[in-house]
Design an enzyme around this catalytic site. Sequence first.
Site, PDB file in Angstrom:
ATOM      1  N   HIS A  26       1.189  -1.436   0.031  1.00  0.00           N
ATOM      2  CA  HIS A  26       0.027   0.145  -0.006  1.00  0.00           C
ATOM      3  C   HIS A  26       0.952   0.755  -0.125  1.00  0.00           C
ATOM      4  O   HIS A  26       0.077   2.289  -0.334  1.00  0.00           O
ATOM      5  CB  HIS A  26      -0.975  -0.532   1.020  1.00  0.00           C
ATOM      6  CG  HIS A  26       0.026   0.690   2.487  1.00  0.00           C
ATOM      7  ND1 HIS A  26       0.387  -0.872   3.503  1.00  0.00           N
ATOM      8  CD2 HIS A  26       0.140   1.190   3.241  1.00  0.00           C
ATOM      9  CE1 HIS A  26       0.996   0.042   4.233  1.00  0.00           C
ATOM     10  NE2 HIS A  26       0.365   0.893   4.494  1.00  0.00           N
TER      11      HIS A  26
HETATM   12  C1  UD1 Z   1      -1.638   6.351   5.050  1.00  0.00           C
HETATM   13  C2  UD1 Z   1      -0.500   6.940   5.991  1.00  0.00           C
HETATM   14  C3  UD1 Z   1       0.805   5.540   5.789  1.00  0.00           C
HETATM   15  C4  UD1 Z   1       0.146   4.108   6.512  1.00  0.00           C
HETATM   16  C5  UD1 Z   1      -1.329   3.857   5.762  1.00  0.00           C
HETATM   17  C6  UD1 Z   1      -1.875   2.643   6.485  1.00  0.00           C
HETATM   18  C7  UD1 Z   1      -0.187   8.746   5.076  1.00  0.00           C
HETATM   19  C8  UD1 Z   1       0.464   9.980   4.133  1.00  0.00           C
HETATM   20  N1  UD1 Z   1       0.124   7.916   4.723  1.00  0.00           N
HETATM   21  O1  UD1 Z   1      -1.674   5.989   3.617  1.00  0.00           O
HETATM   22  O2  UD1 Z   1       2.095   5.931   6.329  1.00  0.00           O
HETATM   23  O3  UD1 Z   1       1.065   3.113   5.855  1.00  0.00           O
HETATM   24  O4  UD1 Z   1      -2.167   4.886   6.308  1.00  0.00           O
HETATM   25  O5  UD1 Z   1      -2.835   1.479   6.078  1.00  0.00           O
HETATM   26  O6  UD1 Z   1      -0.424   8.978   6.348  1.00  0.00           O
HETATM   27  N2  UD1 Z   1      -8.888   5.552   1.054  1.00  0.00           N
HETATM   28  C9  UD1 Z   1     -10.154   4.456   0.837  1.00  0.00           C
HETATM   29  N3  UD1 Z   1     -11.137   4.493   1.535  1.00  0.00           N
HETATM   30  C10 UD1 Z   1     -10.624   4.683   3.110  1.00  0.00           C
HETATM   31  C11 UD1 Z   1      -9.560   5.259   3.086  1.00  0.00           C
HETATM   32  C12 UD1 Z   1      -8.505   5.479   1.946  1.00  0.00           C
HETATM   33  O7  UD1 Z   1     -10.187   4.074  -0.618  1.00  0.00           O
HETATM   34  O8  UD1 Z   1     -11.098   4.249   3.935  1.00  0.00           O
HETATM   35  C13 UD1 Z   1      -7.891   5.047  -0.640  1.00  0.00           C
HETATM   36  C14 UD1 Z   1      -8.403   6.570  -1.040  1.00  0.00           C
HETATM   37  O9  UD1 Z   1      -8.251   6.559  -2.761  1.00  0.00           O
HETATM   38  C15 UD1 Z   1      -6.494   7.597  -0.593  1.00  0.00           C
HETATM   39  C16 UD1 Z   1      -5.877   6.347  -1.016  1.00  0.00           C
HETATM   40  O10 UD1 Z   1      -6.965   4.809  -0.383  1.00  0.00           O
HETATM   41  O11 UD1 Z   1      -6.513   8.548  -1.659  1.00  0.00           O
HETATM   42  C17 UD1 Z   1      -5.031   6.633   0.013  1.00  0.00           C
HETATM   43  O12 UD1 Z   1      -5.287   6.724   1.613  1.00  0.00           O
HETATM   44  P1  UD1 Z   1      -4.680   7.578   2.852  1.00  0.00           P
HETATM   45  O13 UD1 Z   1      -5.347   7.750   3.529  1.00  0.00           O
HETATM   46  O14 UD1 Z   1      -4.149   8.945   1.688  1.00  0.00           O
HETATM   47  O15 UD1 Z   1      -2.993   6.734   2.447  1.00  0.00           O
HETATM   48  P2  UD1 Z   1      -2.925   5.277   2.833  1.00  0.00           P
HETATM   49  O16 UD1 Z   1      -2.013   4.580   1.530  1.00  0.00           O
HETATM   50  O17 UD1 Z   1      -3.902   5.287   3.337  1.00  0.00           O
HETATM   51  N1  UDP Z   2      -4.457  -5.073   8.620  1.00  0.00           N
HETATM   52  C1  UDP Z   2      -5.240  -4.988   9.108  1.00  0.00           C
HETATM   53  N2  UDP Z   2      -5.916  -5.473   7.732  1.00  0.00           N
HETATM   54  C2  UDP Z   2      -5.374  -5.705   6.711  1.00  0.00           C
HETATM   55  C3  UDP Z   2      -4.056  -5.493   6.653  1.00  0.00           C
HETATM   56  C4  UDP Z   2      -3.150  -4.864   7.780  1.00  0.00           C
HETATM   57  O1  UDP Z   2      -5.964  -5.673  10.201  1.00  0.00           O
HETATM   58  O2  UDP Z   2      -6.067  -6.098   5.699  1.00  0.00           O
HETATM   59  C5  UDP Z   2      -3.238  -4.823  10.190  1.00  0.00           C
HETATM   60  C6  UDP Z   2      -1.909  -5.287  10.150  1.00  0.00           C
HETATM   61  O3  UDP Z   2      -2.108  -6.141  10.974  1.00  0.00           O
HETATM   62  C7  UDP Z   2      -1.378  -4.240  11.232  1.00  0.00           C
HETATM   63  C8  UDP Z   2      -1.892  -2.690  10.677  1.00  0.00           C
HETATM   64  O4  UDP Z   2      -2.744  -3.570   9.671  1.00  0.00           O
HETATM   65  O5  UDP Z   2      -1.575  -4.493  12.374  1.00  0.00           O
HETATM   66  C9  UDP Z   2      -1.044  -2.431   9.772  1.00  0.00           C
HETATM   67  O6  UDP Z   2      -1.648  -1.257   8.714  1.00  0.00           O
HETATM   68  P1  UDP Z   2      -0.921  -0.752   7.081  1.00  0.00           P
HETATM   69  O7  UDP Z   2      -0.423  -1.452   7.209  1.00  0.00           O
HETATM   70  O8  UDP Z   2      -1.999  -0.615   6.859  1.00  0.00           O
HETATM   71  O9  UDP Z   2      -0.074   0.088   7.709  1.00  0.00           O
HETATM   72  P2  UDP Z   2       1.857   0.543   8.059  1.00  0.00           P
HETATM   73  O10 UDP Z   2       1.945   0.012   9.498  1.00  0.00           O
HETATM   74  O11 UDP Z   2       2.527   0.158   6.995  1.00  0.00           O
HETATM   75  O12 UDP Z   2       2.111   1.809   8.555  1.00  0.00           O
END
Ligand code: UD1
Ligand code: UDP
Length: 374
Positions: free
Chosen positions: A214
Amino acid sequence: MKTLKLVTIVGARPQFVKAAALSRAIAAFNGSDGDVTIDERIVHTGQHYDENMSKVFFDELGIPAPQVNIEVGSAPHGRQTGEMLSGVEQILLDERPDLVLVYGDANSTLAGALAAAKLSIPVAHVEAGVQDRMQRTPEAINGVLADCVATLLLCPTERAARNLAECGITEGVHNVGDVMHDSFLRHLPAAREKNYALELLGLKDKSYYLLTVHRAENADDPSRLSGIVEALGNLGKPVVWPLHPRTREALREMRAELGGYVHTIAPVGYLDMISLEAGARIILTDSGGVQKEAYWSSVPCVTLRDETEWGELLDAGCNRLAGTDAEKILAAVAAVEAQDCSLPTEMPTEIFGDGRSAEKIVSLLAGSVLSVTP
Ligand code: UD1
Ligand code: UDP
C-alpha cells in the site's frame, strides 16, 4: 486526585491497532487506586473511513468510540493534512487538554502534533525515533517532524532512542517497547484459533504466501507495482493478498492480470489479519506494522521496499529487503525457502519490549501530570 485530560489523535488503520493497547491500559490504570485518573478523548481525523479500514478495528479491539470524527476523507497530502490541522486545532481550543497523544508517521500524526505544539500543548509521540531524517517518504517526513515537536518521545526500541540521541534529542525520551507488540500478543491466541485462510480459501497452514502492498512509492508507481505483480506469477504457491483501497485502484488502472493462484480479498479485520500472518509460509509486504508482526509470528518476511525503518528486523536475520524488482523478489523468496523457512532459534524477543509497553506509557503520562500540576 488529579486528572490528566488527554486527547488522542488517530485516523489511519495502524493507529487504531496501537490506540487499542493504550486505551485498554488507561482503563486498567483508572480502575486502580492511584493519585491520577486519565480522561482520554479520542479524535478520529477521518483519514481512513471505509468500514474495513476503520470501524472494524474499533468494534473488534474494543476501542472507545471517538468523541469527534473530523471526516477529512481522502485528498492530496497538503489539503488532507491542512484540513486535519484546522479541525484538530478547533477541538484542542475547545477541549484544552493537558496532553495530546499521536501515533506513528501518518498524516494524522503530523496534523495532531503540529496543531498541539502551536497551541503550546505538550505532545506525546508513540513510535518516536523510528524514522530516518534523511529519508523523504511521506512517513519519514511525518515521523521526524512529530519527533521535533514532541515533549514525550516514546520509542519502541533501543535503536529508535539512539536515533533521537544522534539528532541531539535526549530530553523526554523513553524506550517503552512497542504497543503493537502488546496488541499482537493479546490477540494472537484468538487469531490462531480462527485459521482464517483455511476457512476463507481452503488454504492449509504454511501452504501460502501473504502479501500486502500500500505504500505510495509502490502503489502509485506503475513500474514498481508491475514488478511485484510479475513476481507473483512465478512464486509457485498461492498468494493471499488483502488489497488496500489505494492498491486496488492502482491495479484496476493498470489492468493488471493476476493468475488464479493470487487470491485478492478486501482488507480484513485485525484478528483475521493476524491469523493470515501466523499461517503464512512467508510474508511479502511493504507495510511497517506487518514486518514486525511477521517477526512476532516467527514467519520470515520479504520486504518490498528499498529501505526499512525497522533495521532491527534486518539485524535479526528474519527480514530481507527485496525492493520491487521481480527477479529480486523471487531470489529473496527462494533464499528463504532454501533455509527451510526456519528463523534463528535464538531470536531476540526483547527488541520490541515485553508486551507491557502501553502500561509503561500510561505511567509516564500519569507522571507528567504529577510533575506539572501544582
Ligand atoms: C496511510 C499512511 C501510511 C500508512 C497507511 C496505513 C500517510 C501519508 N500515509 O497511507 O503511512 O502506512 O495509511 O494503511 O498518512 N482510501 C479508501 N478508503 C479509506 C482510506 C483510503 O478508499 O478508508 C483510498 C483513497 O483512494 C485514498 C487512498 O486510499 O486516496 C490512500 O489513502 P491515504 O490515507 O491517503 O493513504 P494510505 O495509503 O492509506
Ligand atoms: N492490517 C489489517 N488488515 C489488513 C491489512 C493490515 O488488520 O487487511 C493490520 C496489520 O495487521 C497491522 C496494521 O494493519 O496491525 C498495519 O497497517 P498498514 O499495513 O496499513 O500500515 P503501516 O503499518 O505500513 O503503516
